[in-house]
Design an enzyme around this catalytic site. Structure first.
Site, PDB file in Angstrom:
ATOM      1  N   SER A  95      -5.691  30.794  49.307  1.00  0.00           N
ATOM      2  CA  SER A  95      -4.836  31.433  50.313  1.00  0.00           C
ATOM      3  C   SER A  95      -5.579  32.360  51.270  1.00  0.00           C
ATOM      4  CB  SER A  95      -3.705  32.207  49.638  1.00  0.00           C
ATOM      5  OG  SER A  95      -2.736  31.317  49.142  1.00  0.00           O
ATOM      6  N   LYS A  98      -4.994  31.528  54.772  1.00  0.00           N
ATOM      7  CA  LYS A  98      -3.863  32.062  55.533  1.00  0.00           C
ATOM      8  C   LYS A  98      -4.270  33.146  56.522  1.00  0.00           C
ATOM      9  CE  LYS A  98      -0.227  31.059  52.106  1.00  0.00           C
ATOM     10  NZ  LYS A  98      -0.857  30.670  50.840  1.00  0.00           N
ATOM     11  N   SER A 159       2.382  35.788  50.838  1.00  0.00           N
ATOM     12  CA  SER A 159       1.481  34.629  50.743  1.00  0.00           C
ATOM     13  C   SER A 159       2.264  33.317  50.684  1.00  0.00           C
ATOM     14  CB  SER A 159       0.569  34.753  49.509  1.00  0.00           C
ATOM     15  OG  SER A 159      -0.518  33.854  49.606  1.00  0.00           O
TER      16      SER A 159
END
Length: 418
Positions: A95, A98, A159
């Site tokens: 992640s 992101k 997230s």
């Protein structure tokens, strides 16, 4: 005459042995003796920072040894890597991907192309189905809309894989279209070891990034998305009556930490990109493939504490100040003031600020015309015989070219001065 039983005959000796053992234990500090308060606290305390395993890097600097696949510690102002391990190895970023998704959204907001309250649709392809995608979701209902700013918080704080995909489709027309934008921006930022394959960081053999590249991306967010950067420090986000806490554990324990992003998949391990600012100096750390949430947080603390303990900022020269006067041939003036045009800050080992010296080297044979700001040499900073860095030296004023007769006079004067 009454005869004593064997047990009664043994009791005195057993009692004596017990008394002697108790006295010996008290004298030797046996475990059952009541410990001093500070001793009990010491047993509960974690290992001291001094016990952190260290090694020596190529520059002779003692640096921490961390159990992960890659890490970097970078100074924000200069982009200087203070220490690293496998900084350029492309690894699954989970992640941490992101950060590029949120950065592109923020830049769209900054340019005015997108508005904070514009609606973003949660399509079926982006929607989180129960526990799919590791429960990393904002939980926007299918075919409903949320504001772009709520979706951004859903990416940064919760997230959310669903929020990441929905924003990708909204901005790029499709997730594939958005990935093209992600890779173009990565190239623009100089992230040479990075290739994105999706907007959320879901497992894909083509989704790779290096620790150094992710530090560069974090610096871009802090610098270029300053208006939106405070979102990365928010500890919780509530949407659809579901409150989720920020997964960055350091936000709860270290007031100097104000971002950025966590990540985890089976292949990527536990990852964390974080930033800390202490006494005006900002550091960025990246941990990749640690073995637990606790490990990635602890390792980040080690890096920040080590960095601030061992380095400080220095300013070798002030912009606009005259460092020297450069001789100029065939100009209306025989010389021009020289200095640096931009602020110059460098990070040096702590305690060496007083030892930093500067040396100006000018280009040979400078001839007019010379424009203000033209590079005419370099300024080198050294300490204890070691070069710390350099900056361009520029002309601090214009020097026009002299007329024919003045140039001739200067040329003849030059002949006789030889």
């Amino acid at each position: 005459m009454t005869r004593k039983s064997p047990l009664s005959r043994l009791l005195p000796s057993l009692l004596a042995s017990a008394i002697l053992a108790s006295m010996a234990a008290a004298a030797s500090g046996a475990p059952h003796a009541k410990p001093k308060p500070h001793a009990a606290a010491a047993r509960k305390a974690k290992p001291a920072a001094a016990e952190q395993a260290m090694t020596t890097d190529a520059n002779g600097q003692s640096v921490p040894v961390l159990e992960n696949k890659a890490w970097v510690l970078m100074d924000f102002n200069t982009g200087q890597l203070l220490a690293s391990s496998n900084p350029d190895e492309p690894l699954p970023p989970a992640s941490l991907t992101k950060m590029m998704t949120s950065y592109l959204v923020e830049q769209g907001l900054k340019s005015g192309k997108h508005k904070p309250d514009e609606p973003v649709t949660m399509s079926e392809s982006a929607w989180c189905r129960g526990g799919k995608d590791g429960d990393s979701c904002m939980f926007v209902p299918l075919n409903t809309q949320a504001s772009l700013m709520d979706m951004l918080r859903g990416v940064v704080i919760a997230s959310g894989n669903d929020a990441s995909k929905a924003l990708a489709e909204h901005i790029g027309g499709s997730e594939a279209g958005f990935v093209t934008l992600m890779n173009a921006e990565a190239a623009k930022l100089g992230m040479t070891k990075t290739q994105f394959a999706n907007a959320a960081g879901l497992p894909d053999p083509n989704n790779k990034a290096s620790a150094k590249d992710l530090a560069v991306l974090a610096a871009a967010i802090i610098r270029n998305s300053a208006e939106y950067y405070p979102i990365y420090a928010e500890r919780e986000f509530t949407y659809n009556n579901i409150k989720q806490g920020n997964r960055n554990a350091l936000l709860y324990t270290d007031p100097t930490v104000d971002g950025l992003k966590t990540g985890h998949t089976e292949d990527a391990g536990y990852c964390l990109t974080a930033s800390s600012k202490r006494n005006g100096m900002r550091l960025i750390s990246v941990i990749m493939n640690a073995n637990s949430k606790q490990a990635r947080a602890d390792q980040t603390r080690v890096l920040f504490n080590w960095g601030y303990a061992n380095f400080e900022e220095a300013t070798p020269a002030q912009p606009g100040a005259t460092l020297t006067n450069a001789q100029v041939l065939y100009g209306v003036a025989p010389e021009v003031a020289a200095g640096i045009a931009k602020p110059w800050t460098m990070v040096i080992p702590k305690g060496q600020a007083a030892a930093v010296k500067t040396e100006v080297t000018l280009n040979a044979g400078l001839e007019a015309p010379i424009a203000k700001g033209a590079v005419i040499g370099k300024l080198v900073a050294v300490a204890n015989g070691k070069t710390l860095g350099e900056a361009p030296v520029v002309a601090l004023a214009d020097v026009e070219r002299a007329g024919f007769f003045l140039r001739l006079k200067q040329r003849i004067g030059g002949w006789f001065s030889k």
